[in-house]
Design a protein around this motif. Structure first.
Motif, mmCIF file in Angstrom:
data_model
loop_
_atom_site.group_PDB
_atom_site.id
_atom_site.type_symbol
_atom_site.label_atom_id
_atom_site.label_comp_id
_atom_site.label_asym_id
_atom_site.label_seq_id
_atom_site.Cartn_x
_atom_site.Cartn_y
_atom_site.Cartn_z
ATOM 1 N N GLY A 1 0.813 -1.202 0.000
ATOM 2 C CA GLY A 1 0.000 0.000 0.000
ATOM 3 C C GLY A 1 0.851 1.259 0.000
ATOM 4 O O GLY A 1 0.526 2.245 -0.689
ATOM 5 N N GLU A 2 1.940 1.247 0.763
ATOM 6 C CA GLU A 2 2.851 2.390 0.787
ATOM 7 C C GLU A 2 3.463 2.621 -0.593
ATOM 8 O O GLU A 2 3.646 3.768 -1.021
ATOM 9 C CB GLU A 2 3.967 2.167 1.813
ATOM 10 N N ARG A 3 3.787 1.529 -1.305
ATOM 11 C CA ARG A 3 4.358 1.677 -2.642
ATOM 12 C C ARG A 3 3.328 2.192 -3.641
ATOM 13 O O ARG A 3 3.651 2.948 -4.559
ATOM 14 C CB ARG A 3 4.944 0.348 -3.125
ATOM 15 N N LEU A 4 2.074 1.777 -3.463
ATOM 16 C CA LEU A 4 1.027 2.203 -4.389
ATOM 17 C C LEU A 4 0.641 3.663 -4.185
ATOM 18 O O LEU A 4 0.253 4.345 -5.146
ATOM 19 C CB LEU A 4 -0.214 1.320 -4.215
ATOM 20 N N LEU A 5 0.754 4.171 -2.959
ATOM 21 C CA LEU A 5 0.216 5.487 -2.622
ATOM 22 C C LEU A 5 0.704 6.601 -3.552
ATOM 23 O O LEU A 5 -0.120 7.317 -4.140
ATOM 24 C CB LEU A 5 0.535 5.807 -1.155
ATOM 25 N N PRO A 6 2.028 6.801 -3.728
ATOM 26 C CA PRO A 6 2.444 7.908 -4.612
ATOM 27 C C PRO A 6 2.033 7.699 -6.061
ATOM 28 O O PRO A 6 1.731 8.656 -6.773
ATOM 29 C CB PRO A 6 3.968 7.936 -4.452
ATOM 30 N N LEU A 7 2.002 6.442 -6.516
ATOM 31 C CA LEU A 7 1.576 6.158 -7.892
ATOM 32 C C LEU A 7 0.102 6.503 -8.073
ATOM 33 O O LEU A 7 -0.288 7.125 -9.064
ATOM 34 C CB LEU A 7 1.820 4.683 -8.229
ATOM 35 N N ALA A 8 -0.725 6.107 -7.099
ATOM 36 C CA ALA A 8 -2.158 6.385 -7.182
ATOM 37 C C ALA A 8 -2.421 7.876 -7.141
ATOM 38 O O ALA A 8 -3.294 8.392 -7.862
ATOM 39 C CB ALA A 8 -2.892 5.678 -6.044
ATOM 40 N N GLU A 9 -1.672 8.612 -6.304
ATOM 41 C CA GLU A 9 -1.851 10.063 -6.233
ATOM 42 C C GLU A 9 -1.552 10.715 -7.576
ATOM 43 O O GLU A 9 -2.283 11.618 -8.021
ATOM 44 C CB GLU A 9 -0.937 10.637 -5.143
ATOM 45 N N ARG A 10 -0.474 10.261 -8.240
ATOM 46 C CA ARG A 10 -0.127 10.858 -9.532
ATOM 47 C C ARG A 10 -1.168 10.537 -10.596
ATOM 48 O O ARG A 10 -1.557 11.402 -11.392
ATOM 49 C CB ARG A 10 1.256 10.359 -9.973
#
Length: 290
Positions: A61-70
């Protein structure tokens, strides 16, 4: 993968609580939970550790967070990017929830400036929330007292704001410039998060002076602040140029200049690094607001 699933993921990641996340999305908890499970099933990894009382992001989830925000921010920018409003761009500009007279007048002057190519819409957003709103694509530019830490955000420093100390008028005579040593044995009462001295370096002179720091936000407006202070050995720190200062009854509470040892607040313009179209307006705004 549907971008809506990423929006649901971001809402839960922001709140770390399925009930609050569902409320922010105007939906009930079961369908939100189902959509998160569907996303986890598609990705093949759990995104949240769930327990009865706590929800936390997993490493995935931590790895996905910045990708999802972008991804979500890029999707939200598509309409404005492709729409041609006779050559003009719509700019959503956020200002903090506490403004002094000087800043309010300068922002008003900025809005009165001829800004070719831009229609500016002003909204009020707390500094801490503005960072998230920028990443979510809800705003385009923010006047903020909180430094951005996300790699997709950039800042332009405008300057610093002096602080004022407020406490019961019985403790010090009017006109006193207070340093941490004057306030030994006092407690700094927590207010809105962006008013609190944020770094260990900022707090060190206070702790060295035997000042207790209660960093948990205890109030959100003037009435709450004065209620917390009372006649006890407590004080609050607020931006010196604010209507709060002028609204205090001097017979009950003193407003004192914060001297050496109190780090001033830093005011900055924060935007997304990818929004190069904003560069001309950032230059205009920086000149107007400094």
């Amino acid at each position: 993968m549907d971008v809506r699933h990423l929006r649901y993921f971001l809402a839960v990641a922001r709140e770390l609580n399925f009930t609050r996340a569902a409320q922010s999305l105007h939906m009930s908890v079961p369908p939100l939970s189902q959509r998160i499970k569907a996303l986890e099933g598609e990705l093949g990894v759990p995104l949240f550790d769930r327990s009865t009382h706590h929800t936390h992001l997993t490493a995935a989830g931590e790895r996905l967070l910045p990708l999802a925000e972008r991804v979500v921010a890029d999707m939200d920018r598509i309409p404005a990017t492709v729409r041609d409003d006779q050559g003009r761009r719509h700019l959503r500009f956020a200002v903090p929830d506490v403004l002094g007279t000087g800043h309010r007048r300068r922002i008003g002057a900025l809005l009165d400036l001829s800004s070719p190519g831009f229609d500016i819409e002003v909204c009020q957003v707390a500094s801490r929330e503005a960072v998230r709103a920028l990443l979510d694509g809800a705003i385009d530019l923010a006047l903020s007292r909180v430094p951005p830490t996300h790699p997709d955000l950039t800042e332009t420093i405008l300057g610093t704001e002096p602080l004022a100390v407020i406490c019961s008028a019985e403790h010090f005579p009017a006109g006193t410039v207070l340093t941490p040593s004057n306030l030994a044995g006092f407690t700094l009462v927590g207010g809105p998060a962006h008013w609190i001295l944020r770094s260990d370096a900022d707090r060190a002179p206070l702790r060295a002076a035997d000042i207790r720091i209660d960093a948990s936000p205890s109030y959100s407006d003037l009435s709450g602040m004065l209620l917390m202070l009372g006649r006890k050995r407590r004080f609050a720190l607020i931006p010196a140029d604010t209507d709060f200062v002028r609204a205090v009854d001097p017979t009950e509470f003193g407003v004192y200049a914060a001297g050496e040892g109190f780090a001033p607040l830093v005011l900055r313009l924060v935007g997304r690094s990818a929004d190069q179209w904003l560069a001309p307006l950032i230059d205009i705004a920086a000149d107007a607001l400094r």
